[in-house]
Design an enzyme around this catalytic site. Structure first.
Site, PDB file in Angstrom:
ATOM      1  N   GLY A   1       0.877  -1.315   0.125  1.00  0.00           N
ATOM      2  CA  GLY A   1       0.160   0.093  -0.042  1.00  0.00           C
ATOM      3  C   GLY A   1       0.822   1.055   0.178  1.00  0.00           C
ATOM      4  O   GLY A   1       2.005   0.951   0.470  1.00  0.00           O
TER       5      GLY A   1
ATOM      6  N   GLY B   1       1.440   6.178   4.256  1.00  0.00           N
ATOM      7  CA  GLY B   1       0.378   6.578   5.039  1.00  0.00           C
ATOM      8  C   GLY B   1      -0.904   5.598   4.906  1.00  0.00           C
ATOM      9  O   GLY B   1      -1.976   5.981   5.267  1.00  0.00           O
TER      10      GLY B   1
ATOM     11  N   GLY C   1      -1.448   2.955   6.324  1.00  0.00           N
ATOM     12  CA  GLY C   1      -1.662   2.398   7.682  1.00  0.00           C
ATOM     13  C   GLY C   1      -1.364   1.084   7.893  1.00  0.00           C
ATOM     14  O   GLY C   1      -1.786   0.228   8.748  1.00  0.00           O
ATOM     15  N   LYS C   2      -0.265   0.705   7.277  1.00  0.00           N
ATOM     16  CA  LYS C   2       0.315  -0.702   7.250  1.00  0.00           C
ATOM     17  C   LYS C   2       0.701  -0.715   8.570  1.00  0.00           C
ATOM     18  O   LYS C   2       0.626  -1.933   9.325  1.00  0.00           O
ATOM     19  CB  LYS C   2       1.609  -1.032   6.182  1.00  0.00           C
TER      20      LYS C   2
ATOM     21  N   GLU D   1       9.004  -4.389   6.219  1.00  0.00           N
ATOM     22  CA  GLU D   1      10.210  -3.966   5.208  1.00  0.00           C
ATOM     23  C   GLU D   1      11.520  -4.355   5.450  1.00  0.00           C
ATOM     24  O   GLU D   1      12.210  -3.461   6.147  1.00  0.00           O
ATOM     25  CB  GLU D   1      10.029  -2.529   5.154  1.00  0.00           C
TER      26      GLU D   1
END
Lengths: 249, 334
Positions: A36, A39, A41-42, A172
């Site tokens: 996504g 920002g 919301g991950k 990540e």
């Protein structure tokens, strides 16, 4: 069977809703990616799954058991491990000490106060084996804070794996790793044990499509679309909101 | 580089960390020898030993678990009053008194830890300070029990275990304090090098990650806070047993501040910082204070500024460490 399921999960910070009615299902043994734009919301979602944040509404289920009200360390005991986008390590400890600490806590031996740390051959042996697997054998005794970034990144993942999780959340994993050391991290991620369910949060599309067998796209706090990598890649809506921004990737 | 060797080296290094350093043997032998060799200094040495133990208890909090406290005298004073009242009402046997004081102070620590562990460093400073002020005022108001501002006198001090008299015998009294300190140092060393001790370091180093690897941060901090309070209570009981009067100075802000000062001068996180700091502090206080009290305040302030700026972690010890390190590097060069 779902390893992880969220039901109507919602988080509000005042007027902002970083997680909005998220119903996410992650199959047992899946290699699931959550993507996504910035920002979307991950990270908030990860914090809700690990118990760092309390949801405003909704439930979180791990292997069918409701864990919504459990504290972070209790969720770890139930089999959730995570890595952080920005390294969260113990700078004063060596990789050997840090990994052995995780194994000891996993085995519920962390309250031993009379026995010397590192005197349990089984734990030290397992820690060394794991360190070797993550390319940390030659820096085992160094202070973590003095290690090069790539090694720290490996340790970040090794600590999560040392907890023998059922569900691993990778935030990540390759972030900030120099190009030359990137393949090591990717190999590590690819070589994760198959019985561990992995939820990968990632920006890098090469990593996502090389790794995932299932992809969920999060946009503005909502689950936008979910499917196989092929479907996601060809979904025009996804291209519009997400892939379209990064056609030069 | 041969990987097999580095692995073995790091395992050896891990074991070496918890082993006793030769300097520690020298230190404890010297301390034991001082019982016989420095009879004229027993009063001062007893003070140093008790302050060292008190500072050690603060080091368990600050150096290992990262909990700052400006009110550690609350537990020291509580232990002292408990020991004195217990001796007056039940038995004057000192070891029993220490155990009772240790348990009582530990329970107070357990109860107050729930308040202290909420919030951040600044909150903790305020809460610990507040707890100590409350304890001070309770001791002051309950003068029917504590003697209030006049202090508590008439505490009987029987021979230790019924065989070793310490009352008005400075050499015996010092030996007794030293043995108690040694036992508690030994225990503390075991604790900080145990899996529990490492989990405290992990919480201090990175609480977010600590809870993410399954450590119940709060429970561990409550445990160490209880242990530290208990240690402080035993140190207070020792002072009560070796001094004629238990007074409000046992529990006042000055004492909380002094012990923090000593620990920071000596350095945190290696257990001996309190010994180094209290020895320097009390010896300097004695000799400089003899010349003029103003000088004392000046120099202690000066030392604090220097240490805070240049040697925060290990206090004066880091200065020795740097010198030792430099010497070692010289040797290592071919």
């Amino acid at each position: 069977m779902n390893a992880l399921e969220t039901i109507g999960l919602e988080k509000r910070f005042g007027g902002i809703v970083p997680t909005n009615d998220v119903n996410l299902k992650v199959r047992e043994g899946a290699r699931h990616a959550l993507i996504g734009p910035n920002g979307a919301g991950k990270t908030t979602l990860i914090n809700l799954l690990t118990g760092v944040l309390k949801p405003s509404k909704g439930r979180v289920k791990l292997g069918g058991t409701d864990i919504t009200n459990l504290k972070p360390h209790q969720r770890v005991a139930r089999g959730i491990s995570r890595t952080f986008q920005i390294n969260q390590l113990f700078g004063e400890l060596s990789p050997l000490e840090a990994i052995a600490l995780v194994i000891g806590e996993r085995e519920k031996l962390g309250t031993r106060f009379w026995r010397a740390f590192g005197s349990d051959e089984k734990i030290v042996g397992e820690a060394i084996a794991l360190a070797k697997q993550f390319g940390l054998a030659d820096v085992l005794g160094e202070r973590t804070s003095s290690l090069p970034y790539g090694k720290q990144r490996q340790l970040e993942i090794a600590l999560a794996i040392a907890g023998k999780p059922r569900l691993l959340l990778l935030d990540e994993p390759a972030a900030g790793v120099p190009e030359a050391e990137r393949h090591e991290i990717l190999e590590t991620v690819a070589a994760l044990p198959k019985d561990v369910t992995v939820l990968l949060i990632e920006h890098d599309m090469d990593i996502v499509f090389g790794f995932a067998d299932r992809i969920s796209v999060l946009v503005d706090g909502k689950l936008f679309v979910e499917g196989e990598p092929k479907e996601i890649e060809n979904d025009p809506r996804v291209r519009a909101v997400y892939l379209g921004e990064r056609t030069d990737d | 580089m041969n990987t097999g060797n580095t692995v073995q080296d790091s395992v050896t290094a891990l074991k070496k960390k918890r082993a006793w350093h030769w300097l520690e043997y020298v230190f404890w032998l010297a301390a034991a020898a001082s019982v016989f060799l420095l009879p004229s200094q027993h009063a001062l040495l007893t003070q140093i030993a008790i302050w060292s133990l008190f500072a050690l208890s603060l080091d368990l909090l600050l150096g290992y678990a990262g909990i700052v406290s400006l009110g550690h005298a609350a537990y020291f004073g509580f232990g002292a009053y408990v020991a004195a009242l217990f001796a007056i009402n039940f038995t004057g046997e000192p070891i029993t008194g220490l155990i009772v004081a240790g348990i009582a102070a530990g329970l107070l620590g357990l109860a107050t830890s729930l308040l202290v562990l909420r919030g951040t460093d600044l909150t903790r400073l305020m809460v610990t300070l507040g707890i100590a002020l409350v304890m001070y005022e309770i001791a002051n108001q309950m003068s029917w029990l504590t003697g209030g501002a006049d202090g508590l006198t008439g505490m009987p001090v029987n021979p230790v275990l019924g065989i070793f008299p310490i009352y008005f015998r400075p050499a015996n009294s010092y030996a007794y304090v030293l043995i108690v300190c040694f036992v508690l140092f030994f225990v503390a060393k075991r604790i900080v090098h145990s899996p529990f001790g490492y989990s405290l370091r992990a919480i201090k180093g990175n609480p977010l990650r600590a809870s993410s690897i399954g450590i119940p941060n709060n429970l561990r901090l409550i445990a160490v806070y209880t242990i530290a309070a208990s240690y402080a209570g035993i140190a207070g009981a020792l002072l009560a047993q070796t001094t004629p009067v238990v007074s409000l100075t046992y529990i006042d802000f000055q004492r909380s501040a002094d012990v923090l000062l000593m620990l920071i001068i000596g350095g945190t996180g290696y257990l001996y910082g309190g010994v180094v700091g209290s020895a320097l502090f009390l010896v300097a206080q004695k000799f400089i204070g003899n010349i003029t009290p103003q000088y004392w305040e000046f120099w202690i302030g000066f030392a604090l500024v220097v240490i805070a700026l240049f040697a925060r972690d290990r206090g004066v010890f880091s200065i020795f460490e740097r010198i030792l390190g430099a010497l070692r590097n010289d040797k290592a060069k071919p």
